[in-house]
Design an enzyme around this catalytic site. Structure first.
Site, PDB file in Angstrom:
ATOM      1  N   PRO A  76     -21.021   6.766 -17.735  1.00 58.39           N
ATOM      2  CA  PRO A  76     -20.047   6.374 -18.335  1.00 58.39           C
ATOM      3  C   PRO A  76     -19.841   7.019 -19.360  1.00 58.39           C
ATOM      4  CG  PRO A  76     -21.786   3.995 -17.990  1.00 58.39           C
ATOM      5  CD  PRO A  76     -22.163   5.447 -17.253  1.00 58.39           C
ATOM      6  N   TYR A  84     -27.465  -2.072  -9.823  1.00 59.33           N
ATOM      7  CA  TYR A  84     -27.806  -2.924 -11.735  1.00 59.33           C
ATOM      8  C   TYR A  84     -26.319  -3.629 -11.992  1.00 59.33           C
ATOM      9  CZ  TYR A  84     -29.832  -3.396 -15.791  1.00 59.33           C
ATOM     10  OH  TYR A  84     -30.113  -3.345 -17.409  1.00 59.33           O
ATOM     11  N   ARG A 126     -34.047   7.206 -20.131  1.00 58.55           N
ATOM     12  CA  ARG A 126     -33.350   6.978 -20.664  1.00 58.55           C
ATOM     13  C   ARG A 126     -33.822   7.950 -21.887  1.00 58.55           C
ATOM     14  NH1 ARG A 126     -33.987   0.193 -21.059  1.00 58.55           N
ATOM     15  NH2 ARG A 126     -35.672   0.066 -20.462  1.00 58.55           N
ATOM     16  N   VAL A 127     -32.347   7.661 -22.112  1.00 57.04           N
ATOM     17  CA  VAL A 127     -31.683   9.331 -22.975  1.00 57.04           C
ATOM     18  C   VAL A 127     -32.929   9.175 -24.913  1.00 57.04           C
ATOM     19  CG1 VAL A 127     -29.719   8.077 -24.706  1.00 57.04           C
ATOM     20  CG2 VAL A 127     -30.442  10.814 -23.730  1.00 57.04           C
ATOM     21  N   VAL A 128     -33.765   7.784 -25.204  1.00 55.17           N
ATOM     22  CA  VAL A 128     -33.677   8.368 -26.375  1.00 55.17           C
ATOM     23  C   VAL A 128     -35.624   8.466 -25.876  1.00 55.17           C
ATOM     24  CG1 VAL A 128     -34.910   6.894 -28.151  1.00 55.17           C
ATOM     25  CG2 VAL A 128     -32.556   6.733 -27.105  1.00 55.17           C
ATOM     26  N   GLY A 156     -25.133  -6.924  -9.097  1.00 57.93           N
ATOM     27  CA  GLY A 156     -26.821  -7.493  -9.768  1.00 57.93           C
ATOM     28  C   GLY A 156     -26.303  -8.241 -11.209  1.00 57.93           C
ATOM     29  N   LYS A 157     -26.012  -7.800 -12.066  1.00 54.63           N
ATOM     30  CA  LYS A 157     -26.398  -8.024 -13.548  1.00 54.63           C
ATOM     31  C   LYS A 157     -24.502  -9.453 -13.487  1.00 54.63           C
ATOM     32  CE  LYS A 157     -29.553  -7.255 -15.895  1.00 54.63           C
ATOM     33  NZ  LYS A 157     -30.642  -7.592 -16.510  1.00 54.63           N
ATOM     34  N   THR A 166     -20.823   9.084 -24.957  1.00 54.81           N
ATOM     35  CA  THR A 166     -21.403   8.287 -26.361  1.00 54.81           C
ATOM     36  C   THR A 166     -21.927   7.590 -25.828  1.00 54.81           C
ATOM     37  OG1 THR A 166     -19.279   6.875 -26.275  1.00 54.81           O
ATOM     38  CG2 THR A 166     -19.544   8.837 -27.621  1.00 54.81           C
TER      39      THR A 166
HETATM   40  P1  NAD Z   1     -38.460  -2.799 -18.709  1.00 52.42           P
HETATM   41  O1  NAD Z   1     -37.999  -2.135 -17.139  1.00 52.42           O
HETATM   42  O2  NAD Z   1     -39.055  -2.603 -19.687  1.00 52.42           O
HETATM   43  O3  NAD Z   1     -38.006  -4.350 -18.677  1.00 52.42           O
HETATM   44  C1  NAD Z   1     -38.150  -5.457 -17.334  1.00 52.42           C
HETATM   45  C2  NAD Z   1     -39.583  -6.089 -16.811  1.00 52.42           C
HETATM   46  O4  NAD Z   1     -39.157  -6.948 -15.836  1.00 52.42           O
HETATM   47  C3  NAD Z   1     -40.599  -5.224 -17.030  1.00 52.42           C
HETATM   48  O5  NAD Z   1     -42.074  -5.576 -17.200  1.00 52.42           O
HETATM   49  C4  NAD Z   1     -40.682  -5.271 -15.904  1.00 52.42           C
HETATM   50  O6  NAD Z   1     -41.749  -5.155 -14.627  1.00 52.42           O
HETATM   51  C5  NAD Z   1     -39.676  -7.037 -15.193  1.00 52.42           C
HETATM   52  N1  NAD Z   1     -39.592  -7.135 -13.521  1.00 52.42           N
HETATM   53  C6  NAD Z   1     -38.726  -6.517 -12.994  1.00 52.42           C
HETATM   54  N2  NAD Z   1     -38.694  -6.525 -11.909  1.00 52.42           N
HETATM   55  C7  NAD Z   1     -39.049  -8.688 -11.835  1.00 52.42           C
HETATM   56  C8  NAD Z   1     -39.919  -9.244 -10.739  1.00 52.42           C
HETATM   57  N3  NAD Z   1     -38.966  -9.355 -10.136  1.00 52.42           N
HETATM   58  N4  NAD Z   1     -39.997 -10.430 -11.068  1.00 52.42           N
HETATM   59  C9  NAD Z   1     -40.828 -10.053 -12.025  1.00 52.42           C
HETATM   60  N5  NAD Z   1     -40.907  -9.208 -13.607  1.00 52.42           N
HETATM   61  C10 NAD Z   1     -39.749  -8.242 -13.184  1.00 52.42           C
HETATM   62  O7  NAD Z   1     -36.767  -2.983 -19.414  1.00 52.42           O
HETATM   63  P2  NAD Z   1     -36.519  -3.454 -20.592  1.00 52.42           P
HETATM   64  O8  NAD Z   1     -35.630  -2.774 -21.658  1.00 52.42           O
HETATM   65  O9  NAD Z   1     -37.071  -3.992 -21.765  1.00 52.42           O
HETATM   66  O10 NAD Z   1     -34.809  -4.849 -20.514  1.00 52.42           O
HETATM   67  C11 NAD Z   1     -35.258  -5.934 -20.090  1.00 52.42           C
HETATM   68  C12 NAD Z   1     -33.938  -6.740 -19.899  1.00 52.42           C
HETATM   69  O11 NAD Z   1     -32.970  -6.252 -20.162  1.00 52.42           O
HETATM   70  C13 NAD Z   1     -33.632  -6.623 -18.410  1.00 52.42           C
HETATM   71  O12 NAD Z   1     -33.022  -7.223 -18.255  1.00 52.42           O
HETATM   72  C14 NAD Z   1     -32.418  -5.074 -19.136  1.00 52.42           C
HETATM   73  O13 NAD Z   1     -31.306  -4.943 -18.335  1.00 52.42           O
HETATM   74  C15 NAD Z   1     -31.425  -5.337 -20.283  1.00 52.42           C
HETATM   75  N6  NAD Z   1     -31.032  -4.983 -21.159  1.00 52.42           N
HETATM   76  C16 NAD Z   1     -31.867  -3.702 -21.530  1.00 52.42           C
HETATM   77  C17 NAD Z   1     -31.457  -2.764 -22.167  1.00 52.42           C
HETATM   78  C18 NAD Z   1     -32.059  -2.076 -22.800  1.00 52.42           C
HETATM   79  O14 NAD Z   1     -31.846  -1.700 -23.447  1.00 52.42           O
HETATM   80  N7  NAD Z   1     -33.035  -1.851 -22.995  1.00 52.42           N
HETATM   81  C19 NAD Z   1     -30.145  -2.821 -22.075  1.00 52.42           C
HETATM   82  C20 NAD Z   1     -28.776  -3.860 -21.091  1.00 52.42           C
HETATM   83  C21 NAD Z   1     -29.433  -5.088 -20.749  1.00 52.42           C
HETATM   84  N1  UDP Z   2     -28.565  10.854 -20.541  1.00 52.54           N
HETATM   85  C1  UDP Z   2     -29.017  13.055 -20.844  1.00 52.54           C
HETATM   86  N2  UDP Z   2     -30.326  13.477 -21.136  1.00 52.54           N
HETATM   87  C2  UDP Z   2     -31.538  13.071 -20.528  1.00 52.54           C
HETATM   88  C3  UDP Z   2     -30.834  11.196 -20.447  1.00 52.54           C
HETATM   89  C4  UDP Z   2     -29.655  10.570 -20.576  1.00 52.54           C
HETATM   90  O1  UDP Z   2     -27.639  13.571 -21.300  1.00 52.54           O
HETATM   91  O2  UDP Z   2     -32.411  13.360 -20.782  1.00 52.54           O
HETATM   92  C5  UDP Z   2     -27.633  10.920 -20.997  1.00 52.54           C
HETATM   93  C6  UDP Z   2     -27.016   9.683 -19.780  1.00 52.54           C
HETATM   94  O3  UDP Z   2     -26.376  10.572 -19.115  1.00 52.54           O
HETATM   95  C7  UDP Z   2     -26.241   8.996 -20.614  1.00 52.54           C
HETATM   96  C8  UDP Z   2     -26.298   8.636 -21.604  1.00 52.54           C
HETATM   97  O4  UDP Z   2     -27.509  10.320 -22.133  1.00 52.54           O
HETATM   98  O5  UDP Z   2     -24.600   9.863 -20.723  1.00 52.54           O
HETATM   99  C9  UDP Z   2     -27.626   7.319 -21.544  1.00 52.54           C
HETATM  100  O6  UDP Z   2     -28.285   7.519 -20.570  1.00 52.54           O
HETATM  101  P1  UDP Z   2     -29.608   6.636 -20.128  1.00 52.54           P
HETATM  102  O7  UDP Z   2     -30.034   6.343 -18.635  1.00 52.54           O
HETATM  103  O8  UDP Z   2     -30.569   5.828 -21.581  1.00 52.54           O
HETATM  104  O9  UDP Z   2     -28.412   4.905 -20.249  1.00 52.54           O
HETATM  105  P2  UDP Z   2     -26.586   4.865 -19.741  1.00 52.54           P
HETATM  106  O10 UDP Z   2     -26.353   5.266 -19.627  1.00 52.54           O
HETATM  107  O11 UDP Z   2     -27.429   3.189 -18.948  1.00 52.54           O
HETATM  108  O12 UDP Z   2     -26.808   3.647 -20.472  1.00 52.54           O
END
Ligand code: NAD
Ligand code: UDP
Length: 306
Positions: free
Chosen positions: A268, A139, A180-182, A142-143, A204
């Site tokens: 992190p 991830y 995800r944590v929330v 890739g990003k 945090t």
């Molecule tokens: P999500 O998983 O709900 O949405 C991702 C969407 O992309 C899904 O609908 C999935 O089906 C689609 N997808 C995945 N692979 C694909 C492919 N190969 N071709 C076409 N569609 C594809 O995630 P999200 O939280 O809505 O995230 C959206 C974007 O924002 C992502 O690029 C993610 O990396 C970025 N982002 C999100 C967060 C966050 O906290 N939600 C934080 C940082 C970055």
């Molecule tokens: N986390 C946790 N309990 C859970 C899921 C996640 O304590 O049930 C922690 C995880 O280890 C991380 C933070 O919450 O430190 C945020 O995790 P998330 O996967 O939501 O996002 P990211 O790590 O990608 O920021």
């Protein structure tokens, strides 16, 4: 919009349709669902297309929001090779499309490009500390490579690019099982199950409510010509996972107990965006406090969690 049937994408589709844009939502439904956009299916401004962005796409558009990519560790680690392909091949295909049709293109990048940061809060000029060979690398790297491609298309082909680094965002339509944590804490609290704290819970994160985030994405798409970013977007309010758990328990009136589990590798320790650039260039700042956003999110999960 790629990834338009996902959590953030579906909110962005709604926002753009409500502002009278014609929206083509492209998604392979890996983590997104038709249900997320079902309210839009009968709207003539909205079109849904099943497509995997690792394959070329030939359509005519003026603006591209590139959001396709699974975002939660459980989902992006399920098929890590496909995750990297989605970010890298997906970026190449969408940049190629933008070049052909001369569209402005916005990349949904991530705070994960900073890895486990030594600079706190994170500023855009910080290059990050990312493990290139760990379980999160598919991830993170890739990003990072997608950002490289965006900036090379900008330098080499003068493409009109916009790169946004999104920090942890939450709200209705998060996937209940995406780990995800929330979403984890809320679902656990509502079911009366133990709240799983990874590590000591002192790490945090800074949580941004989805409406604020969508506002920033639209502002970035319409920002002044020549402003490419990368720009951080998130809510600087920083909380430990223990504080978040307390908040969720209180707001959901839950009696769940805390359960401590091992910290996943490369997790992190701290994360907080410096959003001065977004304030200056986009005239943007988050408006929704964590308690208010959590109340909305808890209300959503109450409807879908038995
Ligand atoms: P999500 O998983 O709900 O949405 C991702 C969407 O992309 C899904 O609908 C999935 O089906 C689609 N997808 C995945 N692979 C694909 C492919 N190969 N071709 C076409 N569609 C594809 O995630 P999200 O939280 O809505 O995230 C959206 C974007 O924002 C992502 O690029 C993610 O990396 C970025 N982002 C999100 C967060 C966050 O906290 N939600 C934080 C940082 C970055
Ligand atoms: N986390 C946790 N309990 C859970 C899921 C996640 O304590 O049930 C922690 C995880 O280890 C991380 C933070 O919450 O430190 C945020 O995790 P998330 O996967 O939501 O996002 P990211 O790590 O990608 O920021």
């Amino acid at each position: 919009m790629t990834g338009g049937a996902g959590f953030l994408g579906s909110h962005l589709c709604e926002r753009l349709v409500s502002q009278d844009y014609d929206v083509l939502c492209v998604d392979n439904f890996f983590t997104g669902t038709k249900r997320n956009v079902e309210g839009l299916l009968r709207n003539s401004r909205f079109e849904l297309m099943r497509h995997d962005v690792t394959f070329p796409l030939y359509v005519e558009v003026d603006q591209i929001y590139n959001l396709a990519c699974p975002a939660s560790p459980i989902h992006y680690q399920f098929d890590p090779v496909q995750t990297t392909k989605t970010s890298v091949h997906g970026a190449i295909n969408m940049l190629g499309l933008a070049k052909r049709v001369k569209a402005r293109i916005l990349q949904a990048s991530t705070s994960e490009v900073y890895g486990d940061p030594e600079v706190h809060p994170q500023v855009e000029a910080y290059w990050g500390r990312v493990n290139p060979i760990g379980p999160r690398s598919c991830y993170d790297e890739g990003k990072r490579c997608a950002e490289t491609l965006f900036f090379d298309y900008w330098r080499q082909h003068q493409l009109d690019i916009k790169v946004v680094r999104i920090f942890n965002t939450y709200g209705p339509r998060m996937h209940p099982n995406d780990g995800r944590v929330v979403s984890n804490f809320i679902v656990q609290a509502l079911k009366g199950e133990p709240i799983t704290i990874y590590g000591d819970g002192r790490q945090t994160r800074s949580f941004c409510y989805v409406d604020d985030l969508i506002d920033a994405l639209v502002r970035m798409m319409h920002s002044r010509e020549g402003f490419t970013g990368p720009v951080n977007v998130g809510n600087p309010g920083e909380f430990t996972m223990l504080e978040l758990a307390e908040f969720v328990l209180k707001l959901s009136a839950s009696k769940s107990r805390l359960e401590f589990k091992p910290l996943p590798s490369d997790d992190p320790r701290q994360r907080q965006p410096d959003i001065s650039l977004a304030a200056q260039e986009l005239d943007w700042g988050p408006k929704v406090a964590l308690a208010d956003g959590l109340k909305e999110t808890i209300a959503y999960f109450r409807k879908i969690v038995a």
